[in-house]
Motif scaffolding. Structure first.
Motif, short mmCIF file in Angstrom:
data_model
loop_
_atom_site.label_atom_id
_atom_site.label_comp_id
_atom_site.label_asym_id
_atom_site.label_seq_id
_atom_site.Cartn_x
_atom_site.Cartn_y
_atom_site.Cartn_z
N PRO A 26 11.59 12.30 -10.12
CA PRO A 26 11.44 11.26 -11.09
C PRO A 26 10.97 10.57 -10.31
O PRO A 26 10.37 9.03 -10.14
CB PRO A 26 12.01 10.84 -11.35
N ARG A 27 11.48 10.40 -8.64
CA ARG A 27 11.15 9.08 -7.98
C ARG A 27 9.34 9.39 -7.15
O ARG A 27 8.64 8.51 -6.50
CB ARG A 27 12.14 9.27 -6.44
N ASP A 28 9.02 11.21 -7.38
CA ASP A 28 7.46 11.40 -6.81
C ASP A 28 6.67 10.70 -7.63
O ASP A 28 6.39 11.53 -8.72
CB ASP A 28 7.45 12.45 -6.24
N VAL A 29 6.42 9.45 -7.62
CA VAL A 29 4.65 9.18 -8.02
C VAL A 29 3.79 8.77 -7.73
O VAL A 29 3.50 8.48 -6.48
CB VAL A 29 5.08 7.51 -8.95
N PRO A 30 3.13 9.84 -7.36
CA PRO A 30 1.63 9.97 -6.68
C PRO A 30 0.95 8.79 -7.08
O PRO A 30 0.66 7.97 -7.78
CB PRO A 30 0.86 10.99 -7.25
N SER A 31 0.76 8.20 -6.12
CA SER A 31 -0.46 7.43 -5.84
C SER A 31 -2.06 7.50 -5.16
O SER A 31 -2.38 8.16 -4.65
CB SER A 31 -0.16 6.17 -4.41
N PRO A 32 -2.50 6.60 -6.08
CA PRO A 32 -3.87 7.15 -6.36
C PRO A 32 -4.86 6.57 -4.97
O PRO A 32 -6.15 6.32 -4.47
CB PRO A 32 -4.21 5.77 -7.81
N LEU A 33 -3.83 5.56 -4.24
CA LEU A 33 -4.52 4.83 -2.69
C LEU A 33 -4.66 5.62 -1.78
O LEU A 33 -4.85 5.20 -1.16
CB LEU A 33 -3.46 3.56 -2.23
N VAL A 34 -3.78 6.53 -1.85
CA VAL A 34 -2.75 7.96 -0.91
C VAL A 34 -4.46 7.79 -0.31
O VAL A 34 -5.02 8.94 -0.92
CB VAL A 34 -2.18 9.15 -0.76
N GLY A 35 -5.25 7.92 0.77
CA GLY A 35 -6.60 8.49 1.56
C GLY A 35 -8.14 7.33 1.12
O GLY A 35 -8.37 7.92 1.63
N LYS A 36 -7.01 6.53 0.76
CA LYS A 36 -8.18 4.97 0.74
C LYS A 36 -7.91 3.57 1.38
O LYS A 36 -6.52 3.81 1.65
CB LYS A 36 -8.11 4.87 -1.10
N PRO A 37 -8.49 3.06 1.52
CA PRO A 37 -8.06 2.31 2.06
C PRO A 37 -6.99 0.82 2.23
O PRO A 37 -6.70 0.89 1.02
CB PRO A 37 -9.00 0.99 3.04
N ALA A 38 -6.00 0.85 2.71
CA ALA A 38 -5.19 -0.26 2.38
C ALA A 38 -5.34 -1.25 1.89
O ALA A 38 -6.47 -2.44 2.31
CB ALA A 38 -4.17 -0.88 3.45
N PRO A 39 -5.51 -1.61 0.36
CA PRO A 39 -5.53 -3.41 0.22
C PRO A 39 -5.55 -4.48 0.60
O PRO A 39 -4.47 -4.69 1.23
CB PRO A 39 -4.86 -3.77 -1.21
N LEU A 40 -6.54 -5.35 1.12
CA LEU A 40 -6.55 -5.92 2.00
C LEU A 40 -5.52 -7.55 1.79
O LEU A 40 -6.33 -7.86 0.02
CB LEU A 40 -7.84 -6.71 2.68
N PHE A 41 -5.35 -8.01 2.23
CA PHE A 41 -4.45 -9.36 2.05
C PHE A 41 -3.82 -10.30 3.38
O PHE A 41 -3.93 -9.89 4.42
CB PHE A 41 -3.04 -8.86 1.11
N SER A 42 -3.58 -11.47 3.11
CA SER A 42 -3.94 -12.63 3.54
C SER A 42 -2.47 -13.44 3.43
O SER A 42 -2.49 -14.43 2.41
CB SER A 42 -4.82 -13.70 4.04
#
Length: 194
Positions: A26-42
């Motif tokens: 149950p801890r394995d939650v696939p992330s749609p972000l894997v393979g994509k740019p990390a969201p930018l923030f400041s």
């Protein structure tokens, strides 16, 4: 005979689906972000809130973004492992302090002024790191959890491996154990660092 065969087939299919579901973690939650740019923030740094950090600052490096908070019980379990990882100097570890005040069920942050909330969050998180050891190269403050939402955080702790180009290569949900670090994270970091 058809009258009994279809319910039997349905029952067998249901049992198979349940068996497969029970064997999933149950801890394995696939992330749609894997393979994509990390969201930018400041966001402001915990130890120097007048300075901000952005993932752009890490381009050209492989690094881990670890989402944590002082109210998180699992983060306490994970913290000694992070301290050991930091001592090994195998990968840069950046902390994202997530909803430090708003996530704590014991406080009503709606009644706090924004400056008071930020001050309390900085005091709590810096005191906690001082007491338990600071494994992070730096840690930033995500007061309202918006950056966490951009990363798809649904529970703390979560850790993201980000490559030299700023692409998320793996998401680990839950505390990092020594086995997870040596068996999954370290080999991927070594591969990405080539």
């Amino acid at each position: 005979m058809n009258r009994f065969l279809w319910p039997l087939i349905g029952f067998v299919v249901l049992v198979i689906l349940l068996a497969v579901g029970l064997n999933l973690n149950p801890r394995d939650v696939p992330s749609p972000l894997v393979g994509k740019p990390a969201p930018l923030f400041s966001l402001p740094k915990l130890d120097a809130p007048e300075q901000n950090f952005s993932p752009k600052d890490m381009l050209g490096k492989v690094w881990l973004l670890n989402v944590w908070s002082t109210w998180c019980v699992s983060c306490r379990q994970e913290h000694p492992v992070l301290v050991e990882i930091a001592k090994s100097k195998t990968v840069t570890l950046i902390g994202l302090n997530y909803k430090e005040v708003r996530g704590d069920g014991g406080l009503d942050s709606d009644k706090m002024a924004p400056d008071a909330e930020k001050k309390l969050a900085l005091q709590r998180s810096n005191a906690w790191l001082k007491q338990h050891g600071n494994p992070y190269t730096l840690s930033v403050l995500d007061l309202d959890g918006r950056v966490g939402i951009d990363y798809g955080v649904y529970g703390v702790p979560e850790t993201y491996i980000i490559d030299k180009a700023g692409i998320i290569r793996m998401k680990h949900t839950g505390p990092i154990s020594p086995d997870v670090f040596s068996g999954k994270i370290l080999p991927l970091v070594a591969e990405l660092s080539k």
